[in-house]
Write a protein that holds these residues in place. Structure first.
Motif, PDB file in Angstrom:
ATOM      1  N   LEU A 228       0.832  -1.202   0.000  1.00  0.00           N
ATOM      2  CA  LEU A 228       0.000   0.000   0.000  1.00  0.00           C
ATOM      3  C   LEU A 228       0.870   1.257   0.000  1.00  0.00           C
ATOM      4  O   LEU A 228       0.579   2.219  -0.716  1.00  0.00           O
ATOM      5  N   GLU A 229       1.953   1.246   0.766  1.00  0.00           N
ATOM      6  CA  GLU A 229       2.885   2.388   0.738  1.00  0.00           C
ATOM      7  C   GLU A 229       3.427   2.615  -0.668  1.00  0.00           C
ATOM      8  O   GLU A 229       3.497   3.759  -1.137  1.00  0.00           O
ATOM      9  N   ALA A 230       3.794   1.541  -1.343  1.00  0.00           N
ATOM     10  CA  ALA A 230       4.327   1.652  -2.710  1.00  0.00           C
ATOM     11  C   ALA A 230       3.257   2.178  -3.666  1.00  0.00           C
ATOM     12  O   ALA A 230       3.538   3.027  -4.528  1.00  0.00           O
ATOM     13  N   ARG A 231       2.008   1.713  -3.516  1.00  0.00           N
ATOM     14  CA  ARG A 231       0.921   2.193  -4.376  1.00  0.00           C
ATOM     15  C   ARG A 231       0.625   3.670  -4.123  1.00  0.00           C
ATOM     16  O   ARG A 231       0.327   4.425  -5.050  1.00  0.00           O
ATOM     17  N   LEU A 232       0.690   4.088  -2.865  1.00  0.00           N
ATOM     18  CA  LEU A 232       0.479   5.500  -2.537  1.00  0.00           C
ATOM     19  C   LEU A 232       1.589   6.370  -3.126  1.00  0.00           C
ATOM     20  O   LEU A 232       1.331   7.461  -3.627  1.00  0.00           O
ATOM     21  N   THR A 233       2.818   5.871  -3.079  1.00  0.00           N
ATOM     22  CA  THR A 233       3.945   6.595  -3.679  1.00  0.00           C
ATOM     23  C   THR A 233       3.701   6.796  -5.169  1.00  0.00           C
ATOM     24  O   THR A 233       3.868   7.904  -5.696  1.00  0.00           O
ATOM     25  N   GLN A 234       3.276   5.737  -5.856  1.00  0.00           N
ATOM     26  CA  GLN A 234       2.997   5.834  -7.286  1.00  0.00           C
ATOM     27  C   GLN A 234       1.850   6.802  -7.573  1.00  0.00           C
ATOM     28  O   GLN A 234       1.910   7.582  -8.519  1.00  0.00           O
ATOM     29  N   ALA A 235       0.807   6.758  -6.728  1.00  0.00           N
ATOM     30  CA  ALA A 235      -0.353   7.631  -6.945  1.00  0.00           C
ATOM     31  C   ALA A 235       0.015   9.102  -6.778  1.00  0.00           C
ATOM     32  O   ALA A 235      -0.382   9.953  -7.585  1.00  0.00           O
TER      33      ALA A 235
END
Length: 198
Positions: free
Chosen positions: A166-173
Motif C-alpha cells: 500500500l505504501e508503494a501504491r500510494l507513492t505511485q499515486a
C-alpha cells in the motif's frame, strides 16, 4: 581568347567558393559544438547529467547528504525531520527530505464493512521543490490517496506485506499526480504515521 579567359577565371572562382564552404563548415562545427557543450553544462536533453532529468535541472534538485545541513532540509513548516545526526553515515547517497501531511485520511475498504484511517508522510531525495509541489496540489494529492485507499482490501491492511504494498501504491499515486500537474514526481517513499482499521 575569350576561351582562354574563361579557363583561368573558372579555377579562381572555384577556389573562392571552396574557401567560403570551408569557413561555413568550420563555423557550423564550432556553433554546434558550443551548443552541445552548453546543453551538457545545463544538463538538457540527451546531454543530461546521469540520474537527473530536465525537470530535475530546472525544478527539483537531488541533494547529496554532504549538502543536507548546509541548506537546512527538513526544517520547513511541514514537520520535516530530514537532518541527519552529526557524524552519521547512512547507506543512501542523497539526503531525505520529509513532509508529514497535516490531515489524516479515512476511507472505506474495498468490498468490506471496515474502514481505514491513516496518517502519511512522504520522503524525497530532492530539495523543497517537491514538498512545495505537494502543498500546491494538495487537493489532487489527497484525492489520489483516498482513491488508492478505497481500492485496498481487508487482507492488505491486516498484513505487514500488504501495508508495504500500500505504501508503494500510494507513492505511485502521488507521483502520478505531481507528474501530471508539475511535470515531475520526486516522491521516494510514503510512510504511515498512523494506521487504524475499524
Amino acid at each position: 581568347m575569350s576561351d582562354l579567359v574563361e579557363d583561368t577565371a573558372g579555377p579562381a572562382k572555384k577556389k573562392k567558393k571552396g574557401k567560403k564552404m570551408l569557413f561555413l563548415l568550420v563555423g557550423l562545427v564550432l556553433v554546434g559544438g558550443g551548443t552541445a557543450g552548453g546543453l551538457y553544462a545545463a544538463g538538457v536533453g540527451p546531454f543530461a547529467h546521469p540520474g537527473e532529468t530536465i525537470a530535475a535541472m530546472t525544478g527539483p534538485r537531488l541533494v547529496p547528504k554532504s549538502e543536507q545541513k548546509r541548506i537546512g532540509l527538513g526544517t520547513g513548516e511541514g514537520g520535516g525531520a530530514g537532518a541527519s545526526k552529526p557524524g552519521s553515515t547512512g547507506g543512501e547517497r542523497y539526503a531525505s527530505n520529509y513532509y508529514a501531511m497535516e490531515k489524516e485520511f479515512t476511507s472505506n475498504l474495498q468490498d468490506s464493512v471496515h474502514f481505514v484511517q491513516v496518517g502519511i508522510a512522504i520522503s524525497t531525495p530532492y530539495d523543497d521543490t517537491v514538498i512545495e509541489n505537494i502543498k500546491t496540489n494538495e487537493i489532487a494529492v489527497r484525492s489520489a490517496v483516498l482513491m488508492t485507499l478505497s481500492d485496498t482490501s481487508e487482507e492488505q491492511v491486516f498484513s505487514t506485506d500488504g501495508k508495504k504494498q500500500l505504501e508503494a501504491r500510494l507513492t505511485q499515486a502521488i507521483n502520478a499526480v505531481l507528474k501530471e500537474k508539475e511535470g515531475f514526481g520526486g516522491v521516494g517513499n510514503v510512510y504511515f504515521t498512523n494506521f487504524i482499521v475499524q
